[in-house]
Design an enzyme around this catalytic site. Structure first.
Site, mmCIF file in Angstrom:
data_model
loop_
_atom_site.group_PDB
_atom_site.id
_atom_site.type_symbol
_atom_site.label_atom_id
_atom_site.label_comp_id
_atom_site.label_asym_id
_atom_site.label_seq_id
_atom_site.Cartn_x
_atom_site.Cartn_y
_atom_site.Cartn_z
ATOM 1 N N THR A 1 46.950 3.884 20.467
ATOM 2 C CA THR A 1 47.673 2.614 20.469
ATOM 3 C C THR A 1 48.339 2.424 19.107
ATOM 4 O OG1 THR A 1 45.833 1.305 19.584
ATOM 5 C CG2 THR A 1 45.881 1.645 21.973
ATOM 6 N N LYS B 1 34.046 -7.585 17.822
ATOM 7 C CA LYS B 1 34.063 -7.108 19.202
ATOM 8 C C LYS B 1 32.720 -7.347 19.889
ATOM 9 C CE LYS B 1 38.330 -5.759 19.222
ATOM 10 N NZ LYS B 1 39.337 -6.453 20.059
ATOM 11 N N TYR C 1 35.258 -5.451 12.167
ATOM 12 C CA TYR C 1 35.805 -5.165 13.500
ATOM 13 C C TYR C 1 34.680 -5.084 14.526
ATOM 14 C CZ TYR C 1 38.306 -2.663 17.210
ATOM 15 O OH TYR C 1 38.860 -2.285 18.406
ATOM 16 N N ASN D 1 44.327 -9.473 24.789
ATOM 17 C CA ASN D 1 44.246 -8.084 24.365
ATOM 18 C C ASN D 1 44.552 -7.884 22.885
ATOM 19 O OD1 ASN D 1 44.482 -5.043 24.746
ATOM 20 N ND2 ASN D 1 46.594 -5.572 24.179
#
Length: 278
Positions: free
Chosen positions: A202, A171, A167, A100
């Site tokens: 988060t 992903k 990023y 994660n």
């Protein structure tokens, strides 16, 4: 964000008798998953680059669960090997691995980003999950009991508009990686899947949420998806629990999108029900 209280382990939980490894467990989705997995009966090995991973382990232990915490770099092979070895040493097995941990790398564009930035984002976000599949998957395969590996991808890996170029590319790589991993571990009965979060509160996105709170515009967060809101970490942890448990026994090589419906449509002018589209 108000954290969900940690529940005591459930003797009949969906992960009873299993050992789970979770990275990025110091905050956000990783911490929520640690609390939830433990409540469902799993014994945990938790990794994070920050000291906060020890606080997560303490929450689990105080609620009656079992957890070992290590400060690690999820993109470093020796550290991933240490996590996997710790699971075997502490509990004698490894059944679930949740890769994660990730970093955003900022929003630097194609012309502004540096090679060093791209290298670091790919190291943590893509090489890290590969290392987890490589080492945790090998232990699961050798044990002959099957297992489940979950990687955190992102809606940014599906199409543009949800993150910076580095990023997003990292992903997208994760989404492809789980399809390859599922094929290469199929003989061992080890399933490999990903979750693709949309905007979630988060540690990585906290500056965005803090800025919105300071400006009094929190109502605008997540407004582009059909649910018109951002997600909370527990909602992503529930998706990870599904993939970790036997409830997803026939789900393999998939990227489960958890984004409030954001990626379900191309951009359109939002219309009220019953109105004529323009």
């Amino acid at each position: 964000m108000t954290p969900t209280p940690v529940s005591a382990p459930n003797a009949g939980g969906r992960l009873q008798g299993r050992v789970a490894l979770i990275t990025g467990a110091g905050s956000g989705i990783g911490r929520a998953a640690a609390r939830l997995f433990a409540a469902e009966g799993a014994r945990l090995v938790l990794g994070d680059k920050t000291e906060a991973v020890h606080a997560t382990a303490r929450q689990v232990i105080d609620a009656g669960g079992q957890a070992v915490a290590l400060q690690i770099d999820a993109g470093n092979e020796a550290d991933v090997m240490r996590l996997v070895a710790t699971a075997q040493e502490a509990y004698g097995q490894l059944d679930i691995a949740f890769a994660n941990a990730g970093i955003s790398g900022g929003m630097a564009g194609i012309f502004d980003a540096t090679v060093d930035l791209w290298t670091e984002v790919l190291r943590v976000n893509l090489i890290g999950p590969w290392l987890m599949i490589k080492h945790a998957g090998k232990v699961m395969a050798d044990a002959g009991r099957g297992g489940s590996i979950i990687c955190t991808a992102s809606v940014a890996g599906i199409r543009s508009g949800a993150g910076g170029p580095a990023y997003s590319a990292s992903k997208a790589g994760v989404i492809n990686l789980v399809t390859v991993g599922a094929q290469q571990l199929c003989e061992a009965g080890v399933r490999v899947n990903a979750i693709c979060p949309g905007l979630t509160e988060t540690g990585m996105t906290q500056p965005t949420f803090d800025y919105a709170k300071d400006k009094g515009v929190t109502h605008k967060l997540g407004r582009l998806n059909p649910l018109r809101r951002a997600a909370q970490p527990d909602e992503l942890a529930n998706a990870a629990l599904f993939l970790a448990s036997d409830q997803s026994s026939y789900v393999n090589g998939q990227a489960l999108v958890v984004d409030g419906g954001l990626s379900s449509s191309h951009p359109v002018t939002r219309q009220l029900t019953g109105q004529t589209a323009v």
